[in-house]
Every structure is written in C-alpha cells, then in structure tokens.
Enzyme design. Structure first.
Site, PDB file in Angstrom:
ATOM      1  N   TYR A   1       1.226  -1.164  -0.082  1.00  0.00           N
ATOM      2  CA  TYR A   1      -0.142   0.453   0.250  1.00  0.00           C
ATOM      3  C   TYR A   1       1.272   1.672  -0.315  1.00  0.00           C
ATOM      4  O   TYR A   1       0.690   2.073  -0.912  1.00  0.00           O
ATOM      5  CB  TYR A   1      -1.044  -0.228   1.630  1.00  0.00           C
ATOM      6  CG  TYR A   1      -2.308   1.150   1.536  1.00  0.00           C
ATOM      7  CD1 TYR A   1      -2.117   2.260   0.520  1.00  0.00           C
ATOM      8  CD2 TYR A   1      -1.137   2.504   2.344  1.00  0.00           C
ATOM      9  CE1 TYR A   1      -2.992   3.264   0.875  1.00  0.00           C
ATOM     10  CE2 TYR A   1      -1.716   2.960   3.413  1.00  0.00           C
ATOM     11  CZ  TYR A   1      -3.041   3.946   2.353  1.00  0.00           C
ATOM     12  OH  TYR A   1      -3.030   5.757   2.099  1.00  0.00           O
TER      13      TYR A   1
ATOM     14  N   LYS B   1       1.316   4.305  -3.067  1.00  0.00           N
ATOM     15  CA  LYS B   1       1.159   5.812  -2.758  1.00  0.00           C
ATOM     16  C   LYS B   1       2.054   6.203  -3.278  1.00  0.00           C
ATOM     17  O   LYS B   1       2.092   7.866  -3.601  1.00  0.00           O
ATOM     18  CB  LYS B   1       0.553   6.133  -1.009  1.00  0.00           C
ATOM     19  CG  LYS B   1      -0.796   5.040  -0.981  1.00  0.00           C
ATOM     20  CD  LYS B   1      -2.083   5.449  -1.821  1.00  0.00           C
ATOM     21  CE  LYS B   1      -1.897   7.535  -1.268  1.00  0.00           C
ATOM     22  NZ  LYS B   1      -3.397   7.602  -2.099  1.00  0.00           N
TER      23      LYS B   1
HETATM   24  P1  NAD Z   1     -11.282   4.243   1.626  1.00  0.00           P
HETATM   25  O1  NAD Z   1     -10.845   2.958   1.397  1.00  0.00           O
HETATM   26  O2  NAD Z   1     -12.214   4.437   2.757  1.00  0.00           O
HETATM   27  O3  NAD Z   1     -11.868   4.635   0.094  1.00  0.00           O
HETATM   28  C1  NAD Z   1     -11.563   4.904  -1.031  1.00  0.00           C
HETATM   29  C2  NAD Z   1     -12.546   4.939  -2.349  1.00  0.00           C
HETATM   30  O4  NAD Z   1     -12.015   5.056  -3.359  1.00  0.00           O
HETATM   31  C3  NAD Z   1     -13.637   4.230  -2.552  1.00  0.00           C
HETATM   32  O5  NAD Z   1     -14.842   5.312  -2.595  1.00  0.00           O
HETATM   33  C4  NAD Z   1     -14.227   3.813  -3.721  1.00  0.00           C
HETATM   34  O6  NAD Z   1     -15.021   2.234  -3.826  1.00  0.00           O
HETATM   35  C5  NAD Z   1     -12.459   4.816  -4.795  1.00  0.00           C
HETATM   36  N1  NAD Z   1     -12.220   3.896  -5.769  1.00  0.00           N
HETATM   37  C6  NAD Z   1     -11.117   2.654  -5.361  1.00  0.00           C
HETATM   38  N2  NAD Z   1     -10.426   2.420  -6.688  1.00  0.00           N
HETATM   39  C7  NAD Z   1     -11.065   3.247  -6.980  1.00  0.00           C
HETATM   40  C8  NAD Z   1     -10.795   3.037  -9.005  1.00  0.00           C
HETATM   41  N3  NAD Z   1      -9.833   2.724  -9.201  1.00  0.00           N
HETATM   42  N4  NAD Z   1     -11.456   4.454  -9.427  1.00  0.00           N
HETATM   43  C9  NAD Z   1     -12.376   4.892  -8.832  1.00  0.00           C
HETATM   44  N5  NAD Z   1     -12.680   4.866  -7.304  1.00  0.00           N
HETATM   45  C10 NAD Z   1     -12.019   3.940  -6.663  1.00  0.00           C
HETATM   46  O7  NAD Z   1      -9.985   5.026   1.190  1.00  0.00           O
HETATM   47  P2  NAD Z   1      -9.915   6.380   2.644  1.00  0.00           P
HETATM   48  O8  NAD Z   1      -9.632   6.139   3.917  1.00  0.00           O
HETATM   49  O9  NAD Z   1     -11.378   7.950   2.637  1.00  0.00           O
HETATM   50  O10 NAD Z   1      -8.961   7.348   2.073  1.00  0.00           O
HETATM   51  C11 NAD Z   1      -8.611   8.567   0.601  1.00  0.00           C
HETATM   52  C12 NAD Z   1      -7.519   8.562   0.387  1.00  0.00           C
HETATM   53  O11 NAD Z   1      -6.596   9.640   1.982  1.00  0.00           O
HETATM   54  C13 NAD Z   1      -6.734   7.372   0.068  1.00  0.00           C
HETATM   55  O12 NAD Z   1      -5.611   7.829  -0.812  1.00  0.00           O
HETATM   56  C14 NAD Z   1      -5.800   7.200   1.061  1.00  0.00           C
HETATM   57  O13 NAD Z   1      -4.215   6.645   0.291  1.00  0.00           O
HETATM   58  C15 NAD Z   1      -5.891   8.369   1.424  1.00  0.00           C
HETATM   59  N6  NAD Z   1      -5.505   8.552   3.093  1.00  0.00           N
HETATM   60  C16 NAD Z   1      -6.410   7.931   3.703  1.00  0.00           C
HETATM   61  C17 NAD Z   1      -5.930   8.107   5.846  1.00  0.00           C
HETATM   62  C18 NAD Z   1      -6.909   7.270   6.498  1.00  0.00           C
HETATM   63  O14 NAD Z   1      -6.657   7.310   7.558  1.00  0.00           O
HETATM   64  N7  NAD Z   1      -7.826   6.802   5.704  1.00  0.00           N
HETATM   65  C19 NAD Z   1      -5.153   8.450   5.971  1.00  0.00           C
HETATM   66  C20 NAD Z   1      -3.993   9.031   5.158  1.00  0.00           C
HETATM   67  C21 NAD Z   1      -3.385   9.398   3.586  1.00  0.00           C
END
Ligand code: NAD
Ligand code: TYD
Length: 339
Positions: free
Chosen positions: A153, A157
């Site tokens: 993962y 990223k």
């Molecule tokens: P999540 O898994 O809850 O949501 C991801 C969303 O992306 C989902 O709605 C999914 O359907 C959509 N998705 C996945 N593949 C796709 C594709 N190929 N095309 C279009 N849509 C697609 O993730 P999250 O926790 O909301 O994280 C969102 C972003 O923030 C990510 O990029 C993650 O790396 C980053 N992030 C998350 C955290 C955390 O604590 N959750 C912290 C820092 C950064």
C-alpha cells in the site's frame, strides 16, 4: 469552480464532499468513484439531490472513460482520494493497489495535462515515510523525510507521489500533495482499527489487537483533514508537499481501551493476534509547514474526536450494520480466523 473529487464515496472523500458542499454552495462537485467494496452511496445520500453535485460511477484507471469525463465537464480542479487504502488487503493482494493507486493516478495526471487544469491535488499518506522507532519520541516526519515504504500500500502511494511531482517538473502541471496521518470519524469503513473496534465492542465480539498493541499512530479527526485540503487547493503553493496531522499520538492498545471504556465493556474482549507482517511501529507528523504557510492546525483533540466518532456509530447503526452483514463477513473470516 468545478471540482472532480475521486473516491468521494469512501471515508475521507465522502467527508470532503459534505464539507465542500456546505462551505461552497456555488461550487460544482463531481464525484467520480468506482464503488469498490469501500465505496458506499449511502455516504453520499445527504448530498445526492444537491443541485451542485453530480455522482459518476467509473474507474480512475479507465483512460477512455476519464478523458470523456474531462471533455464533458472541463473541471478546474481534481482532488484525488480514489485508492485502495487498507494495508492488510495490500499484503494479501498487492496487484489492485498498483492498478488503482499508481496507474489510476497516472491516467488522471494525463487527463489534466491534455485537457488543462488549475490544480491537481493528490491525497497521500504519512505512510510513504515508513516508520519511526518507539524509543525516539523526539523524531517526526517532515516533508523532506526520505520516502522509505514498508507495505505494498505505502509503496503504491509513494510511487503515485513521485509521478505527481514528475508531472509538475516535466509538464509544469500545477500540482499539490498532502501527506496525512491516520484519520478517524464518521463513515469510516469498519475494516480499519477504530470503526472495527467500535463495531466489535457493540456486538461483544473479540477485539483483535495485532502484536503487543504498542504501535503508535497520530490520529486526526477527518474534518480537520478536509479543512487542510481545502486550504491547500486554494492557497497552497504549486509543486509543494504538505504534511497534515500532529501531536495526537496513541498506542493501538490505548485507542482500543478508550473505546472499551467509553462503551462500558470489559477489557477481557481484547484478543492479541499474530502481528501484521512488516508492521510500521510509529507514525508522527511535524505539521510546521502547513501551520506556518497556511495557518492550519488541528482543532479536534483525540479525546473529543473519539467521543464524537463513537456517538456517530451509535446513532448510525444501519450504515455500518449493513456493511458488516454482507461480503465483509467473508473478508473478516479470511483475515482473522485462526490468527
Ligand atoms: P476508502 O478506502 O474509504 O475509500 C476509497 C474510495 O475510492 C472508495 O469509495 C472506492 O470505491 C474508491 N475507489 C477505489 N478504487 C477506485 C478506482 N479505481 N476508481 C475510482 N474510485 C475508486 O479510503 P479513505 O480512507 O477514504 O482514503 C482516501 C484517500 O486518503 C486514499 O488515497 C488514502 O491513501 C488516503 N489517506 C487515508 C488515510 C486514512 O487514515 N484513512 C490517511 C492518509 C491518507
Ligand atoms: P489501520 O486502521 O489498518 O491503519 P494503518 O495500518 O494504515 O495505520 O490500523 C491502525 C493500527 O491498528 C495499525 O497499527 C494496525 C492496528 N490494527 C490492529 O491492531 N487490529 C486490527 O484489527 C486492525 C484493523 C488494525
């Protein structure tokens, strides 16, 4: 202003869509989401009928589809949340992480290059920096900390971040990147630590703590993250990386015990299970840059945010009960049985 928000049916993207529609009623927000297991249209239900909102189902890695959307909508900005986001899933099935997180980001960048954009913002993670040792509480991630990833993962990223910076340097694409610490709050999919523990606690199920539970995460209430991204896309400097988070560090065991105590359950529910391979020990953000340049600081302390979050899960049982009664059960069985 017209913004394509990818991954807006997920946890942080969904909160961001709500935040932007409330704050900027004149903006047009287009949510592009593939609706994977993590995407949930019920998260967008409160805004679905808003006149400035459009939902489009599609894959960010589908070049023809993405180009057509850009041609039709001519967005001013793209904020890319779409990703495979769960470390444990990246260990069992890395391929889809490369496809969505790297190839998908590349397709979005090409679309921005071809059709023009005022700002492309990449939502990244502090996990690109690897981890910090537990015995050095004086160390924090800054924007110049070398990338040093541990999981498929975080490697995917970090690859995406490098691609974004390369498109800035080579094609002068107006990009920004934010690297945030662990988020928590409403609409968090119950495979992640905090919502999983709340759901299991409420169902009197064992609480699977990896290893000794001593790993440290720097928890940020999701609304604080949304506000930071809002500031960066409007006032952040092109080509820059901004760390988001700060000084809400807790061990996993502390987090789990806080949830148990808040729900009046027994700590005997804790079950120590086999550790995650390559498990990062500690994440901790130095948010000086975003504070000094944009005036951002976190407003919700962990002790308040966790109460609000638990209340949200208590008041929105249908949202998560539906999730954990479906395909999630197979996932849970595969991930935790006999561990
Ligand atoms: P999540 O898994 O809850 O949501 C991801 C969303 O992306 C989902 O709605 C999914 O359907 C959509 N998705 C996945 N593949 C796709 C594709 N190929 N095309 C279009 N849509 C697609 O993730 P999250 O926790 O909301 O994280 C969102 C972003 O923030 C990510 O990029 C993650 O790396 C980053 N992030 C998350 C955290 C955390 O604590 N959750 C912290 C820092 C950064
Ligand atoms: P997670 O929410 O998966 O986020 P990340 O791995 O991206 O930080 O996990 C947060 C921490 O909680 C991490 O150290 C792994 C640990 N954890 C458990 O102990 N048990 C669990 O069931 C889960 C999902 C995570």
């Amino acid at each position: 202003m017209k913004i394509i928000v990818t991954g807006g049916a997920g946890f942080i993207g969904g909160n961001f869509v709500h935040y932007m529609i409330n704050k900027y009623p004149d903006y047009k927000i287009i949510c592009l989401d593939k609706l994977t297991y993590a995407g949930n249209l019920e998260t967008l239900e409160p805004v679905m009928d808003n006149k400035g909102f459009r939902f489009v189902k599609g894959d960010i890695a589908d070049r023809d589809f993405v180009y057509k959307l850009f041609e039709d909508e001519k967005p001013d900005m793209v904020v890319n949340f779409a990703a495979e986001s769960h470390v444990d899933r990246s260990i069992t099935d890395p391929g889809i992480f490369l496809q969505t997180n790297v190839i998908g980001t590349g397709v979005l960048l090409d679309a921005c290059r071809i059709y023009g954009i005022k700002r492309y913002h990449q939502v990244s993670t502090d996990e690109v920096y690897g981890d910090l040792p537990l015995d050095r509480p004086d160390l924090f991630f800054t924007e110049t900390t070398p990338l040093h990833t541990s999981s498929p993962y975080s490697a995917s990223k970090a690859s995406a971040d490098l691609l974004v910076l390369a498109y800035h340097r080579t094609f002068k694409l107006p990009v920004t990147i934010s690297r945030c610490s662990n988020n928590y709050g409403p609409y968090h999919f119950p495979e992640k630590l905090i919502p999983l523990m709340i759901a299991n606690c409420l169902n009197d199920k064992p609480l699977p703590v990896y290893g000794k539970g001593e790993n440290v995460r720097d928890w940020l209430y999701v609304e604080d993250h949304c506000r930071a991204i809002d500031m960066i896309i409007h006032d952040g400097r092109e080509g820059e990386v901004y760390n988001i988070g700060g000084h809400n560090e807790r061990t996993n065991l502390q987090v789990v015990e806080t949830i148990i105590d808040a729900l009046g359950k027994s700590r005997d529910l804790i079950q120590y299970v086999t550790d995650r391979p390559g498990h990062d020990m500690r994440y901790a953000i130095d948010p000086t840059k975003i504070h000094d340049e944009l005036g951002w600081e976190p407003t919700t302390r962990f002790d308040d945010g966790i109460k609000k979050t638990i209340d949200w899960y208590l008041n929105n049982k249908p949202w998560w009960e539906k999730i954990i009664s479906g395909e999630y059960q197979n996932y849970y069985e595969k991930m935790y049985a006999g561990r």
